[in-house]
Every structure is written in C-alpha cells, then in structure tokens.
Design an enzyme around this catalytic site. Structure first.
Site, mmCIF file in Angstrom:
data_model
loop_
_atom_site.group_PDB
_atom_site.id
_atom_site.type_symbol
_atom_site.label_atom_id
_atom_site.label_comp_id
_atom_site.label_asym_id
_atom_site.label_seq_id
_atom_site.Cartn_x
_atom_site.Cartn_y
_atom_site.Cartn_z
ATOM 1 N N HIS A 55 -3.506 -12.743 -1.332
ATOM 2 C CA HIS A 55 -4.679 -11.933 -1.669
ATOM 3 C C HIS A 55 -5.045 -12.046 -3.152
ATOM 4 O O HIS A 55 -6.152 -12.440 -3.509
ATOM 5 C CB HIS A 55 -4.406 -10.447 -1.391
ATOM 6 C CG HIS A 55 -4.095 -10.103 0.029
ATOM 7 N ND1 HIS A 55 -5.017 -10.166 1.033
ATOM 8 C CD2 HIS A 55 -2.948 -9.654 0.609
ATOM 9 C CE1 HIS A 55 -4.480 -9.756 2.168
ATOM 10 N NE2 HIS A 55 -3.210 -9.447 1.945
HETATM 11 C C1 BDR Z 1 -4.010 -5.858 -1.630
HETATM 12 O O1 BDR Z 1 -3.137 -4.733 -1.494
HETATM 13 C C2 BDR Z 1 -1.936 -4.954 -2.168
HETATM 14 O O2 BDR Z 1 -0.865 -4.572 -1.376
HETATM 15 C C3 BDR Z 1 -1.908 -6.422 -2.520
HETATM 16 O O3 BDR Z 1 -1.231 -6.624 -3.752
HETATM 17 C C4 BDR Z 1 -3.360 -6.791 -2.627
HETATM 18 O O4 BDR Z 1 -3.861 -6.529 -3.924
HETATM 19 C C5 BDR Z 1 -4.258 -6.452 -0.270
HETATM 20 O O5 BDR Z 1 -4.881 -5.510 0.564
#
Ligand code: BDR
Ligand code: CA
Length: 311
Positions: free
Chosen positions: A240
């Site tokens: 992500h």
């Molecule tokens: C996002 O949520 C966090 O857990 C991860 O680091 C990322 O930024 C994904 O939904």
C-alpha cells in the site's frame, strides 16, 4: 547531486508497509526527503516513532524525524496491531535506537519546511491524516505552500476495515476530509490501486537474496503479513504505502483520473468512506483529487527490486 530532486515530507505510521515505503524512498535519487513525521495509526505513536528510528538506523539513513499526533483529531485511536504486530514492526525484533528527536512537532515542521520550499513541497501521507489536519487547522496559509499531497488512503470502491472504509481514512475521517477540502490537489492511492500493487512470496524471496540491509529489512518486516494475504487466498501482499511513494516519482506506471472526493464522517455504516464521483455522475463541484486506479504491476515490482538491489 545535480538533478532536480522532488522535496518531500513522508508522514507515516510504521507499520510494515510504511517501513518498506520509507526504505524505498531513501533509495530513490529523485527524492529529497526533508523530514519523516510520525502519527498514531497502525500502533500507538511511541511505537510508530520507535519504528521510524529503527528503519533510519537499520539502513543508515539520516532523515530528521518529527513526532506528531498520538490520537485522531476528534476520536479515540483504532489500531491495526493484529496485522502489523503488537510493536507495528511485523514481529521483527530490532533494538530501538536511543536517538533524541527534535522538540518541534510534526505539524510545525510541515509548515516550516513548506515555507522554506516556497510552494515546492510534496507531502506524502501514508498513515491517518491527523498531522495534516492539525497543520491545516493551525496554519491558514499552508495550502498555498504545498504543491500536492499524495496519500495512501481511501478507495473509490470498497474498504478494508469496513465494507466502506479503508484504514487510514477510517481512523481519522475528519482529518482526511479536511485534507481533501483544503485546496491542495490530493492524489489518492487507495485500495483500488494498492491491492493491485502486490508482491508475491517468490518475489519477496528474490529480494531477500540480494542480501543488502534494505533487502533483509524489507523481507523480514513483510514476511508475516504476506503469509496472512496468502492465507486469505491473495496472490501476494499489497504494498500500500510503497505505491504512494512510487506514484510520486514514477506516475507513468500508474493510471489516475481527476475526480471529486469527500469523506463521510457521519454514516453509521459508511463512516470513513471516500465518496468519489469518479464512477458516477462527476457532479461534485470541486474536482479536488486524482484517484489512482491502476498500476503496471510488472513495472512496479521491477522498480522495487532495482531500488532495493542497488544498495
Ligand atoms: C493502510 O493501512 C495501514 O495499515 C497500512 O500501513 C496502509 O497505510 C492500508 O489500508
Ligand atoms: Ca501506513
């Protein structure tokens, strides 16, 4: 270096994919990392800050770290420790460096650096947007001083904490809506794109085999999460936060479309949803955002490998 580097601040809540994002950013000659700011999110602020120090130390980087908010603007903190590990570092046990951090708070550092850079700063926010919200509330002229904000957060379609909401937006929806409404163009790398920016178990092993400190750290922090994704029947672990960093520097690998985006802060079923007119009527008055919808995964993973390998 003579090339025109992009001056950035990375606001984050490390976090295993935040760790990968920071490390990749440090490997990019195109970026000039002016600061890393930490926020509560995946785990509490003490831990996200400790993890930022761990990353900095493990890879020998020298970015300054400024601590930010220890909870969302108007809500209690909701964490993601079940995914990122109790310490937010994927179960990797690295000593926490004793570096003393500057007193200056994240939002003050964001404003100061934005001012110093005269409108050139790009803010990359890959955690809940609390620090950005506080900076906007405190400094009215901030929107004139930031070129763009690239976020990992939201989704044109779907969610991961609830059917409607992605984690970073869900944790602090008010701060996220302030960010979308502030007048700075927001480039949204949401789940639409980040779920397609995944790394397979084989690719992560290939990276581990490079044997650099970067390779070892990326492999070790991502490993446990990757096993979870595979258990859910996915081909790999979504990168992500790295997607937001790579989008900032290599937008040509991605597909993005201008759209209007607002955040739902009230609905009992939909709180934290990024409501976008992208796939509907295009009738929001303000097309304040670019919604990133896709990435060339092959190009993305080759770049990730190249960056980690180069040491
Ligand atoms: C996002 O949520 C966090 O857990 C991860 O680091 C990322 O930024 C994904 O939904
Ligand atoms: Ca994050």
């Amino acid at each position: 270096k003579s090339m025109n580097r992009i001056p950035v601040i990375i606001d984050c809540d490390p976090g295993v994919d935040d760790t990968a994002a920071l490390l990749l950013a440090c490997q990019m000659p195109e970026l000039d990392i002016r600061a890393v700011t930490t926020v509560a999110g995946n785990v509490g602020l003490d831990k996200t800050t400790a993890n930022a120090k761990r990353v900095r130390h493990a890879i020998g980087a020298d970015f300054p770290i400024y601590c930010g908010a220890d909870k969302p603007m108007f809500r209690e903190l909701h964490t993601a420790a079940e995914f990122h590990g109790a310490d937010g570092f994927g179960g990797v046990e690295l000593p926490i460096p004793e570096d003393v951090l500057p007193e200056e708070k994240a939002w003050d550092a964001i404003y100061r650096i934005a001012k110093e850079l005269n409108g050139e700063l790009v803010l990359i926010a890959v955690g809940p947007m609390t620090n950005v919200g506080i900076a906007l509330a405190k400094y009215k002229e901030l929107p004139k001083l930031i070129k763009k904000i690239v976020i990992m957060g939201g989704a044109a379609i779907g969610g991961n904490v609830t059917p409607a909401a992605e984690f970073n937006i869900y944790v602090d929806p008010e701060a996220a809506d302030m960010t979308f409404c502030c007048g700075i163009p927001v480039h949204m790398c949401g789940l639409d794109v980040t779920m397609t920016a995944y790394i397979t178990p084989e690719e992560l092993e290939e990276i581990a085999a490079f044997g650099t400190p970067q390779a070892t750290l990326v492999h070790d922090v991502l490993q446990k999460g990757l096993e979870k994704y595979v258990g859910w029947g996915k081909p790999g672990a979504a990168l992500h936060d790295p997607a937001a960093v790579l989008y900032t520097v290599y937008p040509e690998m991605f597909t993005a479309e201008e759209a209007g985006v607002r955040v739902e802060t009230k609905g009992p079923l939909t709180v934290g949803k990024t409501v976008t007119d992208l796939y509907s009527d295009k009738q929001f008055d303000d097309h304040n955002a670019f919604v990133v919808t896709n990435v060339d995964r092959e190009a993305f993973i080759s770049k990730v490998k190249e960056l980690i390998k180069k040491y």
